[in-house]
Scaffold this active site. Structure first.
Site, PDB file in Angstrom:
ATOM      1  CE1 TYR A  29       2.119   7.363   5.147  1.00 48.45           C
ATOM      2  CE2 TYR A  29      -0.021   8.261   5.745  1.00 48.45           C
ATOM      3  CZ  TYR A  29       0.882   7.207   5.718  1.00 48.45           C
ATOM      4  OH  TYR A  29       0.562   6.003   6.273  1.00 48.45           O
TER       5      TYR A  29
ATOM      6  CB  ILE B  27      -5.414   6.156   0.215  1.00 46.00           C
ATOM      7  CG1 ILE B  27      -4.960   5.993  -1.237  1.00 46.00           C
ATOM      8  CG2 ILE B  27      -5.618   7.619   0.523  1.00 46.00           C
ATOM      9  CD1 ILE B  27      -5.964   6.551  -2.246  1.00 46.00           C
ATOM     10  CG  HIS B  28      -2.065   2.384   4.458  1.00 48.11           C
ATOM     11  ND1 HIS B  28      -0.838   1.842   4.150  1.00 48.11           N
ATOM     12  CD2 HIS B  28      -1.802   3.495   5.202  1.00 48.11           C
ATOM     13  CE1 HIS B  28       0.127   2.580   4.680  1.00 48.11           C
ATOM     14  NE2 HIS B  28      -0.436   3.588   5.315  1.00 48.11           N
ATOM     15  CG  ASP B  29      -7.707   1.370   5.582  1.00 48.60           C
ATOM     16  OD1 ASP B  29      -6.869   0.455   5.758  1.00 48.60           O
ATOM     17  OD2 ASP B  29      -8.070   2.132   6.482  1.00 48.60           O
TER      18      ASP B  29
ATOM     19  CB  THR C 228      -0.960   0.017   1.201  1.00 48.22           C
ATOM     20  OG1 THR C 228      -0.215  -0.036   2.424  1.00 48.22           O
ATOM     21  CG2 THR C 228      -1.924  -1.151   1.143  1.00 48.22           C
TER      22      THR C 228
END
Length: 312
Positions: free
Chosen positions: A229, A240-242, A195
């Site tokens: 970040y 935006i990992h999720d 991610t």
């Protein structure tokens, strides 16, 4: 339409993930459950309701779940990353939802949705895995109604909370081990190793903000997160990992996975919360359960997919 449930702890990247689930074609978001994590449970629940309201989804049932880990206390939240309200101090700018939380807890809602679904459901877990561990432990009869569990969590080459651990897994290692090691439901694990490589930059965010009111509202939630970040990445942008995990859930195969056994360190040393993946190409066959770990992707394709659907 493919049924989808999201278990979440919004969180800026969770907000993008929820918006993607609402916008993706061919997907029926049938429920959202909330868990402690980036901020406390009351705040993650309020944020989920408001993001769904932004997306015009007053119809999606929302239920609040675990407010603490299964066993040991949660040491801290991620307010320094997401802001005190989880959305860079901007949650109050989102619309209130006409419908509030369901009159049941998260696990009860999950059971009800799974039992009544006409076809197996993809469940996307993008927060600590406490709700999912409780569901799988207490309700084995619904296992067959889960087509796949897509989990955003873990770090194979160094974490973001400790040198070993990623936030979601570290927040409740015992729950994570239950889900990733001890159960048999099919799992795709999307670790932060991948991610982070899918990070978006300033021009990407500017394009989303210019696309319309929803995109502009999402970008308006990112100030604290983007500042964090900028320091972490050394450039203007954010991870935006999720949303990357939800992208894989709504477009299976977008990420490239490899099956391997994993374990979760539940000790109290420096490795607590770390995911240990057995990546040895010549390991001896054994009876350990394997999960599909997303290790690579066409990064530009992932970013384009996210932008095209979030900008609709």
């Amino acid at each position: 339409m493919s049924p989808l449930i999201i278990d979440t702890d919004p969180g800026v990247d969770d907000a993008f993930a929820l918006a993607l689930a609402c916008a993706a074609p061919g997907v029926d978001l049938i429920g959202v459950t909330t868990v402690f994590g980036n901020v406390g449970l009351a705040t993650t629940t309020r944020n989920a309701l408001r993001v769904l309201a932004l997306c015009g989804r007053d119809d999606v049932p929302v239920a609040a779940g675990a407010e603490r880990p299964l066993v040991h206390p949660h040491q801290h939240r991620a307010r320094h990353v997401h802001g005190t309200d989880g959305l860079s101090g901007r949650s109050g700018t989102l619309p209130e939802r006409a419908t509030g939380v369901a009159g049941v807890d998260a696990v009860s809602l999950l059971v009800s949705l799974l039992e009544s679904a006409p076809s197996p459901v993809t469940v996307v877990a993008i927060g600590p895995l406490t709700n999912i561990a409780l569901l799988l432990a207490a309700h084995p009869a619904v296992h067959g109604k889960i087509a796949r569990l897509v989990v955003m969590g873990g770090a194979l080459a160094g974490g973001n909370v400790t040198a070993a651990a990623e936030f979601n897994i570290w927040s409740d290692p015992e729950a994570a081990r239950r889900v990733l090691v001890e159960e048999s439901v099919p799992v795709t694990l999307v670790p932060m190793d991948l991610t982070t490589r899918c990070a978006v930059d300033g021009p990407w965010l500017d394009s989303l903000a210019a696309a319309g009111p929803r995109g502009a509202a999402l970008v308006s939630l990112t100030a604290a997160y983007r500042e964090h970040y900028a320091r972490s990445l050394g450039r203007d942008g954010m991870v935006i990992h999720d949303a990357v995990a939800v992208a894989e859930a709504v477009k299976p195969g977008l990420l490239h996975t490899t099956a391997m056994p994993v374990d979760v360190d539940c000790g109290f040393g420096p490795g607590r919360g770390g995911v240990i993946a057995d990546r040895r190409p010549a390991r001896q066959p054994d009876d350990r359960r394997e999960v599909d770990v997303a290790l690579s992707a066409d990064l530009d394709q992932v970013r384009a997919f996210l932008l095209s659907h979030l900008a609709d």
